[in-house]
Write an enzyme that holds these catalytic residues in place. Structure first.
Site, mmCIF file in Angstrom:
data_model
loop_
_atom_site.group_PDB
_atom_site.id
_atom_site.type_symbol
_atom_site.label_atom_id
_atom_site.label_comp_id
_atom_site.label_asym_id
_atom_site.label_seq_id
_atom_site.Cartn_x
_atom_site.Cartn_y
_atom_site.Cartn_z
ATOM 1 N N HIS A 100 38.336 22.208 32.464
ATOM 2 C CA HIS A 100 39.793 22.171 32.309
ATOM 3 C C HIS A 100 40.292 21.011 33.174
ATOM 4 C CE1 HIS A 100 38.915 26.560 31.979
ATOM 5 N NE2 HIS A 100 39.934 26.632 31.167
ATOM 6 N N ASP A 103 40.398 21.812 36.794
ATOM 7 C CA ASP A 103 39.117 22.078 37.480
ATOM 8 C C ASP A 103 38.611 20.818 38.174
ATOM 9 O OD1 ASP A 103 39.130 24.490 36.085
ATOM 10 O OD2 ASP A 103 37.725 23.775 34.547
HETATM 11 C C1 XUL Z 1 39.153 32.868 29.772
HETATM 12 C C2 XUL Z 1 38.237 31.859 29.220
HETATM 13 C C3 XUL Z 1 38.558 30.431 29.508
HETATM 14 C C4 XUL Z 1 38.269 29.522 28.364
HETATM 15 C C5 XUL Z 1 38.726 28.098 28.565
HETATM 16 O O1 XUL Z 1 38.854 34.165 29.443
HETATM 17 O O2 XUL Z 1 37.259 32.209 28.590
HETATM 18 O O3 XUL Z 1 37.897 30.042 30.649
HETATM 19 O O4 XUL Z 1 36.897 29.490 28.106
HETATM 20 O O5 XUL Z 1 40.065 28.002 28.885
#
Ligand code: XUL
Ligand code: CO
Length: 438
Positions: A100, A103
């Site tokens: 993300h 992150d």
């Molecule tokens: C949350 C989840 C996230 C997604 C990406 O449950 O799985 O981490 O994978 O946003």
């Protein structure tokens, strides 16, 4: 400078090995059904759990130290995480990562500064990628942690929050393309609602589609040729989330004309939260031509939330790999959206979580291939529907050349049909056991 000094490069030592820092089943170059294990299983490291999460929960502070020797919340720390992440992936032989935006850099108060940081860190990541050959599986924007997204992002009641979300998606796409990412994920964390009393569901869903359409238009305009993904999840953090499961998300994509650009990123623990098995959501995606990528983890049937555990259940990974092999593989990969349990807080635990996950998927792959080669399950399913191929009335039904009138006349002549044949569930489950343990 080496960060994980106590951990060597992880080697395959075979099932008899007692070494916790060795693979027992994942043998990257072993060929299964004509392809190397590492090609069947393009594993990815999830930046957030592995390099950011420290075990903080509702009841206590973090236990694991993820400072990597540098003050957290700084760009030096962001770079130390890159160093740690690439060393980690190299030691495990993992070829992809997922991230993300927030992150990889600490978010600033001003989006211009956050974007500048993203430019800086992605330059640094690119150098590491060139040095190591490690690639980006997918990127995404975190549009659920910041308080501004408390009512959602694309589904927010605030046009300014929607605009802010769009800005984040634009930049996350820029960085994903810069890093050569194969995919771009939308996990609609807070794209849902708590109560209908304050919510215009139609309005919110149409706005989510608007945001996705803009993402497709922008992504294609900057040369993104990969897949967009929806990662379905029924609840948590919101009570009702719009991307409930694969079937719901696929219907939404078709309704809004997004189905050519999007596929599913199926997470095991999300499928089970929706009341399905992991393999159910994989099958629904596959039969609709939308099986894209997988978030590899497992939940806990005794707990009602997303525990994001490392995969341990070989039955489940076998049934997962059965679906994946039958679908001809993934266009994406297997991202370990998984974290160590809070009391497993050491550096060795980080590696042991991934070793467990990779070995559990390797076993699943080996056993799924054996199930397919065994052929009894396929043969049974084939035979189960044979009446449609072998009888005149069956052929008429399949070729859409009959009607209720004709079928009604046929039924009257028949009197009562014979029972449809045993489903043989127990015998089939016994075949699975004999392949797993025989
Ligand atoms: C949350 C989840 C996230 C997604 C990406 O449950 O799985 O981490 O994978 O946003
Ligand atoms: Co996930």
């Amino acid at each position: 400078m080496e960060i994980f000094k106590n951990v060597p490069k992880i080697a395959y030592e075979g099932a008899k090995s007692k070494n916790p820092l060795a693979f027992k089943y994942y043998d990257a170059d072993r060929v299964i059904m004509g392809k190397k294990m590492k090609e069947h299983l393009p594993f990815a490291m999830a930046w957030w759990h592995n390099l950011c999460a420290n075990g903080t929960d509702m009841f206590g502070r973090g236990v694991a130290n993820k400072s990597f020797g540098v003050k957290e919340g700084t760009m030096e720390h962001a770079k130390a995480k890159v160093d740690a992440g690439f060393e980690f992936m190299q030691k495990l032989g993992i070829e992809y990562f997922c991230f993300h935006d927030v992150d990889i850099v600490p978010e600033a108060d001003d989006i211009k500064e956050t974007n500048r940081r993203l430019d800086e860190i992605s330059d640094y990541i690119l150098v590491k990628m060139k040095e190591t050959g490690i690639k980006c599986l997918w990127g995404t924007a975190n549009m659920f942690s910041n308080p501004r997204f408390c009512n959602g992002a694309g589904s927010s009641n605030s046009a300014d929050v929607f605009a802010f979300a769009a800005a984040q998606v634009k930049k996350a796409l820029d960085i994903t393309v810069k890093l050569g990412g194969k995919g771009y994920v939308f996990w609609g964390g807070r794209e849902g609602y708590e109560t209908l009393l304050n919510t215009d569901v139609k309005f919110e869903q149409e706005n989510i589609a608007r945001l996705m359409k803009m993402a497709v238009a922008y992504g294609r305009s900057i040369g993104f040729t990969g897949d967009f993904y929806i990662e379905p999840k029924p609840k948590e953090p919101m009570k009702h989330q719009y991307d409930f499961d694969a079937a719901t998300a696929i219907g939404f994509l078709r309704q809004h004309g997004l189905d050519k650009d999007f596929k599913m990123n199926i997470e095991a623990n999300h499928a089970t939260l929706a009341g399905h098995t992991f393999e159910h959501d994989l099958r629904i995606s596959a039969i609709n031509g939308m099986l894209g990528s997988i978030d590899a983890n497992q939940g806990d049937y005794l707990l009602g939330w997303d525990t994001d555990e490392f995969p341990f259940d070989v039955y489940t990974t076998t049934m997962c790999m059965y679906e994946v092999l039958k679908a001809g593989g993934l266009t994406g990969g297997f991202n370990f959206d998984a974290k160590n349990r809070r009391p497993s807080y050491t550096e060795e635990d980080m590696f042991e979580g991934y070793i467990l996950g990779m070995d559990t998927f390797a076993l699943g792959l080996i056993k799924a291939a054996e199930l397919i080669e065994d052929g009894r399950i396929d043969a049974f399913v084939e035979k189960r529907y044979a009446s449609y191929r072998n009888s005149e009335i069956g052929k008429k039904i399949l070729s859409d050349s009959t009607s209720l009138e004709e079928l009604s006349a046929y039924a009257e002549k028949l009197g009562a049909p014979a029972l449809p044949g045993s489903g043989k569930q127990e015998a089939l489950e016994s075949i699975v056991n004999s392949v797993l343990f025989g």
